[in-house]
Each structure stands twice: as C-alpha cells, then as structure tokens.
Write a protein that holds these residues in place. Structure first.
Motif, PDB file in Angstrom:
ATOM      1  N   MET A   1      -2.400 -19.739  14.778  1.00  0.00           N
ATOM      2  CA  MET A   1      -2.832 -19.495  16.160  1.00  0.00           C
ATOM      3  C   MET A   1      -2.920 -18.011  16.474  1.00  0.00           C
ATOM      4  N   ALA A   2      -1.966 -17.240  15.945  1.00  0.00           N
ATOM      5  CA  ALA A   2      -1.938 -15.805  16.222  1.00  0.00           C
ATOM      6  C   ALA A   2      -1.343 -15.068  15.024  1.00  0.00           C
ATOM      7  N   PRO A   3      -2.030 -15.071  13.877  1.00  0.00           N
ATOM      8  CA  PRO A   3      -1.481 -14.389  12.702  1.00  0.00           C
ATOM      9  C   PRO A   3      -1.431 -12.882  12.907  1.00  0.00           C
ATOM     10  N   PRO A   4      -0.456 -12.212  12.323  1.00  0.00           N
ATOM     11  CA  PRO A   4      -0.330 -10.763  12.502  1.00  0.00           C
ATOM     12  C   PRO A   4      -1.430 -10.007  11.764  1.00  0.00           C
ATOM     13  N   ASP A   5      -1.773  -8.847  12.283  1.00  0.00           N
ATOM     14  CA  ASP A   5      -2.758  -7.964  11.647  1.00  0.00           C
ATOM     15  C   ASP A   5      -2.001  -6.976  10.767  1.00  0.00           C
ATOM     16  N   VAL A   6      -1.699  -7.381   9.545  1.00  0.00           N
ATOM     17  CA  VAL A   6      -0.943  -6.557   8.590  1.00  0.00           C
ATOM     18  C   VAL A   6      -1.900  -6.039   7.532  1.00  0.00           C
ATOM     19  N   THR A   7      -1.886  -4.737   7.314  1.00  0.00           N
ATOM     20  CA  THR A   7      -2.800  -4.098   6.373  1.00  0.00           C
ATOM     21  C   THR A   7      -2.073  -3.678   5.098  1.00  0.00           C
ATOM     22  N   ASP A   8      -2.865  -3.279   4.114  1.00  0.00           N
ATOM     23  CA  ASP A   8      -2.280  -2.752   2.868  1.00  0.00           C
ATOM     24  C   ASP A   8      -1.424  -1.524   3.154  1.00  0.00           C
ATOM     25  N   ARG A   9      -1.819  -0.736   4.143  1.00  0.00           N
ATOM     26  CA  ARG A   9      -1.047   0.462   4.479  1.00  0.00           C
ATOM     27  C   ARG A   9       0.327   0.081   5.032  1.00  0.00           C
ATOM     28  N   ASP A  10       0.370  -0.976   5.823  1.00  0.00           N
ATOM     29  CA  ASP A  10       1.657  -1.473   6.320  1.00  0.00           C
ATOM     30  C   ASP A  10       2.552  -1.902   5.165  1.00  0.00           C
ATOM     31  N   VAL A  11       1.948  -2.615   4.211  1.00  0.00           N
ATOM     32  CA  VAL A  11       2.710  -3.106   3.061  1.00  0.00           C
ATOM     33  C   VAL A  11       3.236  -1.939   2.228  1.00  0.00           C
ATOM     34  N   ARG A  12       2.397  -0.941   2.009  1.00  0.00           N
ATOM     35  CA  ARG A  12       2.836   0.228   1.231  1.00  0.00           C
ATOM     36  C   ARG A  12       3.967   0.972   1.939  1.00  0.00           C
ATOM     37  N   ALA A  13       3.863   1.073   3.263  1.00  0.00           N
ATOM     38  CA  ALA A  13       4.917   1.759   4.021  1.00  0.00           C
ATOM     39  C   ALA A  13       6.248   1.025   3.880  1.00  0.00           C
ATOM     40  N   ALA A  14       6.208  -0.303   3.951  1.00  0.00           N
ATOM     41  CA  ALA A  14       7.439  -1.083   3.778  1.00  0.00           C
ATOM     42  C   ALA A  14       7.991  -0.914   2.376  1.00  0.00           C
ATOM     43  N   GLY A  15       7.100  -0.928   1.385  1.00  0.00           N
ATOM     44  CA  GLY A  15       7.539  -0.764   0.001  1.00  0.00           C
ATOM     45  C   GLY A  15       8.173   0.585  -0.250  1.00  0.00           C
ATOM     46  N   THR A  16       7.572   1.634   0.298  1.00  0.00           N
ATOM     47  CA  THR A  16       8.140   2.976   0.137  1.00  0.00           C
ATOM     48  C   THR A  16       9.537   3.050   0.742  1.00  0.00           C
ATOM     49  N   ALA A  17       9.695   2.435   1.921  1.00  0.00           N
ATOM     50  CA  ALA A  17      11.012   2.435   2.564  1.00  0.00           C
ATOM     51  C   ALA A  17      12.026   1.636   1.744  1.00  0.00           C
ATOM     52  N   LEU A  18      11.591   0.544   1.159  1.00  0.00           N
ATOM     53  CA  LEU A  18      12.495  -0.266   0.335  1.00  0.00           C
ATOM     54  C   LEU A  18      12.994   0.501  -0.883  1.00  0.00           C
ATOM     55  N   LEU A  19      12.133   1.338  -1.432  1.00  0.00           N
ATOM     56  CA  LEU A  19      12.482   2.085  -2.641  1.00  0.00           C
ATOM     57  C   LEU A  19      13.149   3.425  -2.348  1.00  0.00           C
ATOM     58  N   SER A  20      13.325   3.738  -1.063  1.00  0.00           N
ATOM     59  CA  SER A  20      13.837   5.065  -0.701  1.00  0.00           C
ATOM     60  C   SER A  20      15.330   5.222  -0.949  1.00  0.00           C
ATOM     61  N   GLY A  21      16.035   4.100  -1.061  1.00  0.00           N
ATOM     62  CA  GLY A  21      17.485   4.164  -1.194  1.00  0.00           C
ATOM     63  C   GLY A  21      18.221   4.168   0.128  1.00  0.00           C
TER      64      GLY A  21
END
Length: 372
Positions: A1-21
């Motif tokens: 009904m209302a899926p989020p607008d998530v982009t590759d840039r959002d995913v990369r930002a989350a991944g970078t934060a996950l790997l930051s320690g």
C-alpha cells in the motif's frame, strides 16, 4: 500500500555505517539530528526509536501529569503516550476539513487540570496548528505536535513540528523512513537535554568526576536510541524529502482529477487554502458510509491495497472506552468520519499508470455493486 522509497544510496549509507565499528551514538546520529533541526529551522533535534517514544519522552520530560487534550481520530500510539507518561487523555473532536483537532472544540475542553494539547497532523495535512498554538499561549499550555504523518507539511508557510514540540515518525509508510525511528524537534534546550538523558537509560556523567566511564542514573530511563545505520539512511532520506513529497502531491493531483468523475459520491481529503499537504496517505470520504467496508474489500479483491485510517477511533478501543470514556455524543465529527474514510495506496514511487488503475478499480467497485 505504501512501500518505502529506498535507493541504492540509502543502502550504501547503511552499509558504511555498519562497517564503521561504531553502531550507536556516533557521527551519523549527531549529523542527522543537526541536519533535521536545520532543515526545520529549529534549535534542537533528538533521535529516538519511534514517534511513540518521542511523544512519551516529551510529555514525561515536560512533567505533564494532568489532563492532555488529544484527538481520537489517530493511531493508538498518540493516546498511549499520554497514559504511559502518567497523564489523562481528554478527547477533543476534529475539524471536518483538516481532520485534525478542532481549535474551537479544544478551547471548550480546557479545564483547571489541563496541562497540554497534543494535536495530530492527519495523513499529511496540517491541523489548524497555528490557531492551536495561539490557544496554548493564551492558556499557558504545552503544545505537542504529532507530526508522524506530516514531515514537510506546512500551514501558512511554517513547517509542522515547529509550532510546538514536534514528534516525527520514520516508519516505512511515512514520507521519509529509517525503517523504524523517530525524532523530537524543539527550541527548548531543557526538553532536548532531558529527552537525550531519558533515551539513554536515564544516565549522565557523574558531576565532577575526571573519569568518563563514571555515570549515574538521574531518572528511570529507557533505551530509545536510534542506531547509526538507521540515522545514516535518515540523512539521505532527508536530502530527498522535498522531492518525494512533490511526487506524492503529483500523484494526489492525478487521483483528484480522476475521482472528480464520481461526483458527490466521494470527496478526497484535499489541500485547504493556506496549507501544504504532503499526502502521507491519500484519503477519501464516502457520502454513503454503509458501502465503505464492502468497497474496501472489493478493492482488495481487485488487487488494490485499500485500507481504513482510522476506524474505530481510539476512544472506542476497549482500553480507552473502559478507562477514559467519552460521552455518547461528545465526538460527533470523529464518529461520523471514522465510518466514511477510505485510504487508497500512496507512495513516492507510485506511477501515473498505477494511480489511474486505482481510480478505475474504485469506479468499477462503485458501479458493479461490489460494495453491497
């Protein structure tokens, strides 16, 4: 009904934060708070894990323990926060045009124990918050804005969440998302500081200690913190918020035009003069409430994820009708509209073709008797 607008840039930002320690209480959270405050022209923003936590934290930290004026035409979290903070919800009817709290009804509900007004910006359209702000100033009341559905909405050019203390949601269906998450927006440094303490187990450094690891609880707090990866996503979402809202507005305009063919059988919850609607939801109200549930079921059978927001209204939920009952005729507009509203799919990635299909499916449901 209302899926989020998530982009590759959002995913990369989350991944970078996950790997930051550093997965919590770090650079991304601090930056997101600063950027969100700046975007709104406010002095302080404090991340939390949900809008429900934001509402509870603000009321709790402000010491509100008396009566809080609140609409019933909302999600239960709004009233839940009032009760959880140790205060008493007092139901106030809604304005039939904004579908938010009626300033006239709010004025009539103020009593000797009233301490705060908690208004809701419904479906992306601001309530008459400027009028409510003036009412609160005249009576010395705290104004809390449930802006969960209204990031980027405005009344008279002023953003929601800046008239009082704003509480925002970043749930996946909202105008911007972090998956789960929320934000407190305020110009009051005392509220900002208190919410920061409450969200981190109520802990602060021991005064005068040279050792940073020495901390003590100054209040019985909670873990309301937002993780770094979610804050990283929020920063990128905030950069695109205006564009995502404009796409929602374009979809709404297309639906408005298509639904005009149905005449007085339905009425979209459209933008009023002097307001800026960001269409977190696209809501219609039916002239004939008896067809509502059948219509929603028919649309779902046709592959259109229609829904209802909100029926029953909160004052008719079991917990609230037993402990904080409203009189049988106290909320006539709320009770009437709860029987009439239908929510149609709305999100920033909805195509023109899909929007027209929704309108066509609605027309077929109305014409073929699926509603009976």
């Amino acid at each position: 009904m209302a899926p989020p607008d998530v982009t590759d840039r959002d995913v990369r930002a989350a991944g970078t934060a996950l790997l930051s320690g550093r997965l919590t209480a770090g650079h991304e959270v601090e930056s997101f708070e600063r950027e969100f405050a700046d975007w709104h022209g406010a002095r302080h923003a404090v991340t939390v894990n949900s809008a429900a936590s934001a509402l509870f934290a603000v009321l709790s930290c402000a010491g509100v323990r008396g009566e809080v004026l609140v609409p019933s035409f909302t999600w239960a979290a709004t009233a839940n926060a009032v009760v959880a903070a140790g205060a008493v919800p007092v139901w106030v009817d809604i304005d039939p045009d904004t579908l938010g709290m009626s300033p006239r009804a709010a004025a009539a509900a103020i009593g000797p124990r009233t301490e705060a007004v908690l208004c809701v910006h419904y479906a992306g359209h601001p309530c008459r918050v400027a009028e409510l702000s003036g009412l609160c100033e005249r009576h010395g009341l705290l104004l809390v804005e449930d802006s969960a559905e209204a990031a980027g909405a405005r009344q008279g050019g002023r953003l929601t969440g800046t008239f009082g203390t704003g509480c925002f949601s970043f749930y996946p269906t909202k105008n911007m998302t972090t998956g789960e998450g929320g934000m407190v927006l305020t110009d009051d440094p005392g509220i900002a500081s208190a919410v920061r303490t409450l969200r981190a187990h109520g802990m602060r450094p021991v005064p005068g200690s040279p050792y940073p690891w020495r901390k003590e609880a100054v209040v019985a707090g909670f873990n309301f913190r937002m993780p770094e990866p979610l804050a990283a996503v929020g920063r990128r979402q905030l950069e695109r918020l205006t564009g995502m809202n404009e796409r929602r507005r374009a979809v709404a305009a297309l639906l408005d035009s298509a639904l005009a063919d149905f005449g007085d059988r339905l009425r979209p919850h459209g933008e009023l003069p002097g307001f800026h609607h960001v269409y977190q939801m696209y809501v219609i109200r039916l002239a004939d409430p008896s067809i509502r549930d059948g219509l929603v079921a028919g649309l779902r059978a046709a592959g259109v994820e229609a829904s209802v927001h909100f029926d029953p209204p909160v004052h008719r939920h079991r917990f609230y009708r037993e402990r904080f009952p409203a009189g049988p005729a106290e909320l006539p507009v709320t009770d009437d509209l709860a029987r009439r509203v239908v929510t149609l799919p709305m999100h920033a990635r909805l195509t023109d073709r899909a929007a027209l299909r929704i309108a066509s499916s609605l027309g077929r449901a109305l014409e073929t008797g699926v509603t009976r």
